[in-house]
Design a protein around this motif. Structure first.
Motif, PDB file in Angstrom:
ATOM      1  N   ALA A   1       0.829  -1.203   0.000  1.00 63.69           N
ATOM      2  CA  ALA A   1       0.000   0.000   0.000  1.00 63.69           C
ATOM      3  C   ALA A   1       0.865   1.255   0.000  1.00 63.69           C
ATOM      4  O   ALA A   1       0.556   2.244  -0.679  1.00 63.69           O
ATOM      5  CB  ALA A   1      -0.917   0.003   1.216  1.00 63.69           C
ATOM      6  N   ILE A   2       1.957   1.244   0.763  1.00 69.98           N
ATOM      7  CA  ILE A   2       2.858   2.400   0.809  1.00 69.98           C
ATOM      8  C   ILE A   2       3.511   2.615  -0.556  1.00 69.98           C
ATOM      9  O   ILE A   2       3.575   3.738  -1.060  1.00 69.98           O
ATOM     10  CB  ILE A   2       3.928   2.204   1.901  1.00 69.98           C
ATOM     11  CG1 ILE A   2       3.267   2.190   3.282  1.00 69.98           C
ATOM     12  CG2 ILE A   2       4.985   3.303   1.827  1.00 69.98           C
ATOM     13  CD1 ILE A   2       4.219   1.841   4.405  1.00 69.98           C
ATOM     14  N   GLU A   3       3.990   1.535  -1.168  1.00 73.00           N
ATOM     15  CA  GLU A   3       4.614   1.661  -2.487  1.00 73.00           C
ATOM     16  C   GLU A   3       3.638   2.257  -3.498  1.00 73.00           C
ATOM     17  O   GLU A   3       3.968   3.200  -4.226  1.00 73.00           O
ATOM     18  CB  GLU A   3       5.081   0.273  -2.968  1.00 73.00           C
ATOM     19  CG  GLU A   3       6.249  -0.286  -2.184  1.00 73.00           C
ATOM     20  CD  GLU A   3       6.560  -1.728  -2.540  1.00 73.00           C
ATOM     21  OE1 GLU A   3       7.680  -2.170  -2.248  1.00 73.00           O
ATOM     22  OE2 GLU A   3       5.676  -2.418  -3.101  1.00 73.00           O
TER      23      GLU A   3
ATOM     24  N   GLU B   1       3.762   6.089  -5.370  1.00 74.94           N
ATOM     25  CA  GLU B   1       3.784   6.158  -6.834  1.00 74.94           C
ATOM     26  C   GLU B   1       2.664   7.064  -7.346  1.00 74.94           C
ATOM     27  O   GLU B   1       2.886   7.922  -8.213  1.00 74.94           O
ATOM     28  CB  GLU B   1       3.630   4.754  -7.418  1.00 74.94           C
ATOM     29  CG  GLU B   1       4.856   3.870  -7.257  1.00 74.94           C
ATOM     30  CD  GLU B   1       4.602   2.436  -7.709  1.00 74.94           C
ATOM     31  OE1 GLU B   1       3.452   2.165  -8.156  1.00 74.94           O
ATOM     32  OE2 GLU B   1       5.514   1.607  -7.618  1.00 74.94           O
ATOM     33  N   GLN B   2       1.458   6.887  -6.798  1.00 77.74           N
ATOM     34  CA  GLN B   2       0.323   7.705  -7.238  1.00 77.74           C
ATOM     35  C   GLN B   2       0.537   9.170  -6.922  1.00 77.74           C
ATOM     36  O   GLN B   2       0.242  10.057  -7.730  1.00 77.74           O
ATOM     37  CB  GLN B   2      -0.953   7.200  -6.575  1.00 77.74           C
ATOM     38  CG  GLN B   2      -1.396   5.821  -7.044  1.00 77.74           C
ATOM     39  CD  GLN B   2      -2.642   5.339  -6.325  1.00 77.74           C
ATOM     40  OE1 GLN B   2      -3.453   6.141  -5.885  1.00 77.74           O
ATOM     41  NE2 GLN B   2      -2.776   4.029  -6.199  1.00 77.74           N
ATOM     42  N   ALA B   3       1.067   9.445  -5.729  1.00 79.42           N
ATOM     43  CA  ALA B   3       1.303  10.838  -5.342  1.00 79.42           C
ATOM     44  C   ALA B   3       2.358  11.483  -6.227  1.00 79.42           C
ATOM     45  O   ALA B   3       2.225  12.650  -6.626  1.00 79.42           O
ATOM     46  CB  ALA B   3       1.739  10.883  -3.875  1.00 79.42           C
ATOM     47  N   ALA B   4       3.409  10.753  -6.555  1.00 75.52           N
ATOM     48  CA  ALA B   4       4.477  11.306  -7.396  1.00 75.52           C
ATOM     49  C   ALA B   4       3.969  11.600  -8.799  1.00 75.52           C
ATOM     50  O   ALA B   4       4.285  12.643  -9.387  1.00 75.52           O
ATOM     51  CB  ALA B   4       5.645  10.328  -7.442  1.00 75.52           C
ATOM     52  N   ARG B   5       3.168  10.690  -9.356  1.00 69.19           N
ATOM     53  CA  ARG B   5       2.643  10.917 -10.706  1.00 69.19           C
ATOM     54  C   ARG B   5       1.726  12.133 -10.745  1.00 69.19           C
ATOM     55  O   ARG B   5       1.622  12.816 -11.761  1.00 69.19           O
ATOM     56  CB  ARG B   5       1.886   9.675 -11.188  1.00 69.19           C
ATOM     57  CG  ARG B   5       2.774   8.455 -11.400  1.00 69.19           C
ATOM     58  CD  ARG B   5       2.026   7.341 -12.100  1.00 69.19           C
ATOM     59  NE  ARG B   5       2.825   6.117 -12.116  1.00 69.19           N
ATOM     60  CZ  ARG B   5       2.570   5.061 -11.373  1.00 69.19           C
ATOM     61  NH1 ARG B   5       1.529   5.054 -10.558  1.00 69.19           N
ATOM     62  NH2 ARG B   5       3.351   3.997 -11.435  1.00 69.19           N
TER      63      ARG B   5
ATOM     64  N   VAL C   1       8.210   2.624  -7.095  1.00 71.72           N
ATOM     65  CA  VAL C   1       8.739   2.739  -5.732  1.00 71.72           C
ATOM     66  C   VAL C   1       8.857   1.334  -5.166  1.00 71.72           C
ATOM     67  O   VAL C   1       7.929   0.524  -5.283  1.00 71.72           O
ATOM     68  CB  VAL C   1       7.825   3.597  -4.837  1.00 71.72           C
ATOM     69  CG1 VAL C   1       8.293   3.560  -3.381  1.00 71.72           C
ATOM     70  CG2 VAL C   1       7.783   5.026  -5.332  1.00 71.72           C
ATOM     71  N   ARG C   2       9.983   1.031  -4.536  1.00 74.97           N
ATOM     72  CA  ARG C   2      10.189  -0.279  -3.934  1.00 74.97           C
ATOM     73  C   ARG C   2      10.717  -0.117  -2.512  1.00 74.97           C
ATOM     74  O   ARG C   2      11.553   0.748  -2.244  1.00 74.97           O
ATOM     75  CB  ARG C   2      11.175  -1.119  -4.761  1.00 74.97           C
ATOM     76  CG  ARG C   2      10.624  -1.554  -6.110  1.00 74.97           C
ATOM     77  CD  ARG C   2       9.472  -2.556  -5.922  1.00 74.97           C
ATOM     78  NE  ARG C   2       8.895  -2.941  -7.208  1.00 74.97           N
ATOM     79  CZ  ARG C   2       7.818  -2.378  -7.741  1.00 74.97           C
ATOM     80  NH1 ARG C   2       7.233  -1.371  -7.089  1.00 74.97           N
ATOM     81  NH2 ARG C   2       7.342  -2.793  -8.895  1.00 74.97           N
ATOM     82  N   ILE C   3      10.220  -0.964  -1.610  1.00 68.77           N
ATOM     83  CA  ILE C   3      10.664  -0.944  -0.211  1.00 68.77           C
ATOM     84  C   ILE C   3      11.369  -2.255   0.083  1.00 68.77           C
ATOM     85  O   ILE C   3      10.819  -3.337  -0.168  1.00 68.77           O
ATOM     86  CB  ILE C   3       9.479  -0.764   0.754  1.00 68.77           C
ATOM     87  CG1 ILE C   3       8.760   0.557   0.479  1.00 68.77           C
ATOM     88  CG2 ILE C   3       9.952  -0.808   2.211  1.00 68.77           C
ATOM     89  CD1 ILE C   3       7.512   0.762   1.316  1.00 68.77           C
TER      90      ILE C   3
ATOM     91  N   LEU D   1      13.603  -1.953   5.264  1.00 67.34           N
ATOM     92  CA  LEU D   1      12.570  -0.932   5.113  1.00 67.34           C
ATOM     93  C   LEU D   1      13.120   0.356   4.490  1.00 67.34           C
ATOM     94  O   LEU D   1      12.622   1.443   4.759  1.00 67.34           O
ATOM     95  CB  LEU D   1      11.901  -0.614   6.469  1.00 67.34           C
ATOM     96  CG  LEU D   1      11.057  -1.721   7.084  1.00 67.34           C
ATOM     97  CD1 LEU D   1      10.375  -1.240   8.351  1.00 67.34           C
ATOM     98  CD2 LEU D   1      10.018  -2.243   6.102  1.00 67.34           C
ATOM     99  N   MET D   2      14.135   0.199   3.627  1.00 66.06           N
ATOM    100  CA  MET D   2      14.654   1.334   2.867  1.00 66.06           C
ATOM    101  C   MET D   2      13.799   1.512   1.613  1.00 66.06           C
ATOM    102  O   MET D   2      13.457   0.530   0.934  1.00 66.06           O
ATOM    103  CB  MET D   2      16.106   1.079   2.469  1.00 66.06           C
ATOM    104  CG  MET D   2      17.070   0.993   3.655  1.00 66.06           C
ATOM    105  SD  MET D   2      17.374   2.589   4.425  1.00 66.06           S
ATOM    106  CE  MET D   2      18.353   3.377   3.162  1.00 66.06           C
ATOM    107  N   ILE D   3      13.446   2.765   1.325  1.00 63.89           N
ATOM    108  CA  ILE D   3      12.632   3.060   0.150  1.00 63.89           C
ATOM    109  C   ILE D   3      13.537   3.521  -0.987  1.00 63.89           C
ATOM    110  O   ILE D   3      14.414   4.362  -0.791  1.00 63.89           O
ATOM    111  CB  ILE D   3      11.597   4.163   0.445  1.00 63.89           C
ATOM    112  CG1 ILE D   3      10.594   3.675   1.492  1.00 63.89           C
ATOM    113  CG2 ILE D   3      10.848   4.549  -0.826  1.00 63.89           C
ATOM    114  CD1 ILE D   3       9.549   4.692   1.834  1.00 63.89           C
ATOM    115  N   SER D   4      13.306   2.986  -2.175  1.00 61.21           N
ATOM    116  CA  SER D   4      14.007   3.451  -3.368  1.00 61.21           C
ATOM    117  C   SER D   4      12.980   3.729  -4.451  1.00 61.21           C
ATOM    118  O   SER D   4      11.964   3.035  -4.556  1.00 61.21           O
ATOM    119  CB  SER D   4      15.004   2.394  -3.852  1.00 61.21           C
ATOM    120  OG  SER D   4      14.340   1.197  -4.171  1.00 61.21           O
ATOM    121  N   ALA D   5      13.253   4.772  -5.243  1.00 61.21           N
ATOM    122  CA  ALA D   5      12.350   5.147  -6.332  1.00 61.21           C
ATOM    123  C   ALA D   5      13.150   5.262  -7.617  1.00 61.21           C
ATOM    124  O   ALA D   5      14.330   5.624  -7.608  1.00 61.21           O
ATOM    125  CB  ALA D   5      11.653   6.462  -6.023  1.00 61.21           C
ATOM    126  N   SER D   6      12.522   4.936  -8.726  1.00 63.34           N
ATOM    127  CA  SER D   6      13.201   5.036 -10.016  1.00 63.34           C
ATOM    128  C   SER D   6      12.183   5.290 -11.109  1.00 63.34           C
ATOM    129  O   SER D   6      10.997   5.039 -10.950  1.00 63.34           O
ATOM    130  CB  SER D   6      13.978   3.742 -10.315  1.00 63.34           C
ATOM    131  OG  SER D   6      13.082   2.649 -10.436  1.00 63.34           O
TER     132      SER D   6
END
Length: 425
Positions: free
Chosen positions: A28-30, A34-38, A49-51, A56-61
Motif C-alpha cells: 500500500a505504501i509503495e 507512486e500515485q502521489a508522485a505521478r 517505488v520499492r521498499i 525498510l529502505m525506500i528506493s524510487a526510479s
C-alpha cells in the motif's frame, strides 16, 4: 531514500495493533507514493517505488528512453544511461534512481492519505474474512460503549454491535463488562464490515446447548426447535438419533447441571426441555406442559390444534400473558387454541362440535365485551375466550397479538374488568 521514522511507526502500529498483514501495508505504501508522485511531479507512468522487506529502505526510479539524436523530457544520452546500465544501447531504455527530494512535501502528504485509505480497506477486508464464517458462533467480548440501548462490543481488534432489539430486556451492562453473544450476521457494505450480535434470538439458546451438551455437539441429539420469550422463558424441542440416548435427560444433565449453566448465562431465563415427536398431537402435549390437556384434536387442513383443559387449569395452560400457549405455538409451528372442558362438557370433541361451540362462544364474547363479531372472532382465535381470559393477559401482549388500537384495547379491558367485578359482587 530511507524510510522516515513516522512511516515506520505507522507500519509497526498497524501490524501490531490492527492485525493488518505487513506485506499488505508495504504494498500500500509503495502504491500510494507512486500515485502521489505521478500526480504532483514530472514522472512517467513507469515510475516505480520499492521498499526493502528487511531494511525498510525506500528506493524510487523512473524509466528513460536512450538516444543520442533526440532530446526532451524522459530521454537521456547513451553516456548518461551507461552510468546506470553499462550494457544499454541506443534506442533502449534505462531505469534511473529518482531523487527523494524531488517528491516534495505535497507528494509525501498525499502518500500518507492514500496509505491510510488502503490500510483501512485492508483492515475491513481482514475483519470480514475473519468473521464471515463465524455466523452462528458464540463470541466473548468487552462492552466498549453503551449508546442509548445499543451496545458496542470490542472483539479483540474489531468492534461489533449488539442492538437494543437483540438484547435480553432485563439485562443491564456498563463499559468494561464482559459479555457473551451470538454472531447473528456479518455484512460487508460501503462503510466496512458490520458484525451484529444477539442474545435474544432462539439460536443463541441452541448454540449454548451445543457448548454444554456433548451429545448435541457430536450429532447424537438434535435441537429441532427453540421458542423464546427472552429473559423470561424458553421451550427447547430435542430428539435423539440414538434410541439408547435420552434427549431430555442429556440436556438437563446430572442434577440439572447442564441446563443450569445455560439458565445462568441467560440470567435466570426458565427453560423447558420438550421431547420432539413427529406426531403433532404428542408433540403439542409435550409443548403445552406443565399444562395437561384433557382432549386434543388436530385439524390438518387448518394446521391447527384444539385443546381442552380443566377450567381450573386454563390459566396455567395459557400462561402469564399467554406465554405458555404462545411458546408452544412457536415451538410446534401449529396454531394452538385452548378452552376449558366445560365449554364442550358431555359432547364429543371432534372438529364439528368444537366449531359449533366456537360460534356460540364468539357471539357470547361479542355480547359481553360489546364488540363486533369480527373482533370477537379475532380474540377467540388468539386464545381469548372470555372476559377472564382477556384480563389474564397483559395489555401490551393483548394489543400486539390482536392488532387492535389503543382505544379498542382500553375499552375491552374496562368492560372485561367491569364484568368480572360484577360477577364477584
Amino acid at each position: 531514500m530511507a524510510m522516515n521514522g513516522e512511516l515506520q511507526a505507522v507500519v509497526n502500529f498497524l501490524e501490531r495493533e490492527r492485525g493488518v498483514d505487513r506485506e499488505t501495508i508495504l504494498q500500500a505504501i509503495e502504491s500510494s507514493i507512486e500515485q502521489a508522485a505521478r500526480k504532483n511531479t514530472r514522472v512517467s507512468s513507469d515510475f516505480r517505488v520499492r521498499i526493502d522487506r528487511k531494511t525498510l529502505m525506500i528506493s524510487a526510479s523512473d524509466e528513460y528512453a536512450v538516444s543520442d539524436t533526440e532530446r526532451g523530457p524522459g530521454i537521456v544520452t547513451v553516456a548518461q544511461a551507461r552510468r546506470f546500465d553499462p550494457e544499454v544501447q541506443e534506442g533502449g531504455t534505462v531505469r534511473i534512481p529518482f531523487p527523494a527530494e524531488k517528491l516534495g512535501r505535497i507528494s509525501a502528504q498525499t502518500a500518507k492519505q492514500t496509505i491510510m485509505q488502503k490500510i483501512r480497506e485492508a483492515q475491513r477486508s481482514n475483519v470480514y474474512n475473519e468473521y464471515k464464517d463465524r455466523v452462528g458462533d458464540i463470541v466473548t467480548g468487552t462492552v466498549k460503549m453503551v449508546a442509548r440501548k445499543d451496545i458496542y462490543v470490542e472483539l479483540g481488534k474489531t468492534e461489533a454491535l449488539l442492538p437494543a432489539k437483540e438484547r435480553i430486556p432485563s439485562e443491564e451492562y456498563s463499559t468494561g463488562d464482559v459479555i457473551r453473544a451470538y454472531v447473528l450476521r456479518v455484512q460487508n457494505d460501503a462503510s466496512g464490515p458490520a458484525i451484529t450480535l444477539s442474545r435474544s434470538c432462539p439460536d443463541f439458546v441452541k448454540a449454548l446447548f451445543r457448548l454444554e451438551v456433548a451429545e448435541i455437539a457430536d450429532g447424537v441429539i438434535e435441537v429441532v426447535s427453540v421458542a423464546r420469550d427472552p429473559g423470561r422463558r424458553a421451550k427447547v424441542a430435542v430428539r435423539s438419533l440414538n434410541p439408547d440416548v435420552d434427549p431430555q435427560g442429556s440436556c438437563i444433565g446430572m442434577r440439572g447441571a447442564r441446563v443450569k449453566n445455560v439458565v445462568r448465562e441467560l440470567n435466570g431465563e426458565k427453560i423447558d426441555i420438550v421431547k420432539y415427536s413427529d406426531d403433532p398431537e404428542l408433540y403439542a402435549r409435550e409443548a403445552l406442559k406443565p399444562a395437561e390437556p384433557t382432549t386434543l384434536t388436530v385439524d390438518d387442513d387448518a394446521h391447527a390444534i384444539y385443546a381442552t383443559v380443566p377450567a381450573d387449569k386454563l390459566s396455567l395452560a395459557i400462561g402469564r400473558a399467554g406465554q405458555n400457549v404462545r411458546l408452544a405455538t412457536r415451538l410446534t409451528g401449529w396454531k394452538i387454541s385452548i378452552t376449558a372442558d366445560e365449554v364442550i362438557a358431555g359432547e364429543e370433541t371432534d372438529k364439528q362440535v368444537f366449531e359449533s361451540k366456537r360460534d356460540e362462544m364468539v357471539h357470547q364474547l361479542a355480547k359481553e365485551l360489546e364488540i363486533t363479531t369480527v373482533v370477537a372472532e379475532a380474540l377467540f382465535d388468539r386464545g381469548f375466550h372470555s372476559p377472564e381470559g382477556v384480563l389474564h393477559a397483559e395489555q401490551a401482549y393483548f394489543q400486539e397479538t390482536t392488532g387492535l388500537d389503543n382505544e379498542q384495547v382500553k375499552a375491552i379491558y374496562e368492560r372485561a374488568q367491569a364484568l368480572v367485578d360484577q360477577q364477584g359482587e
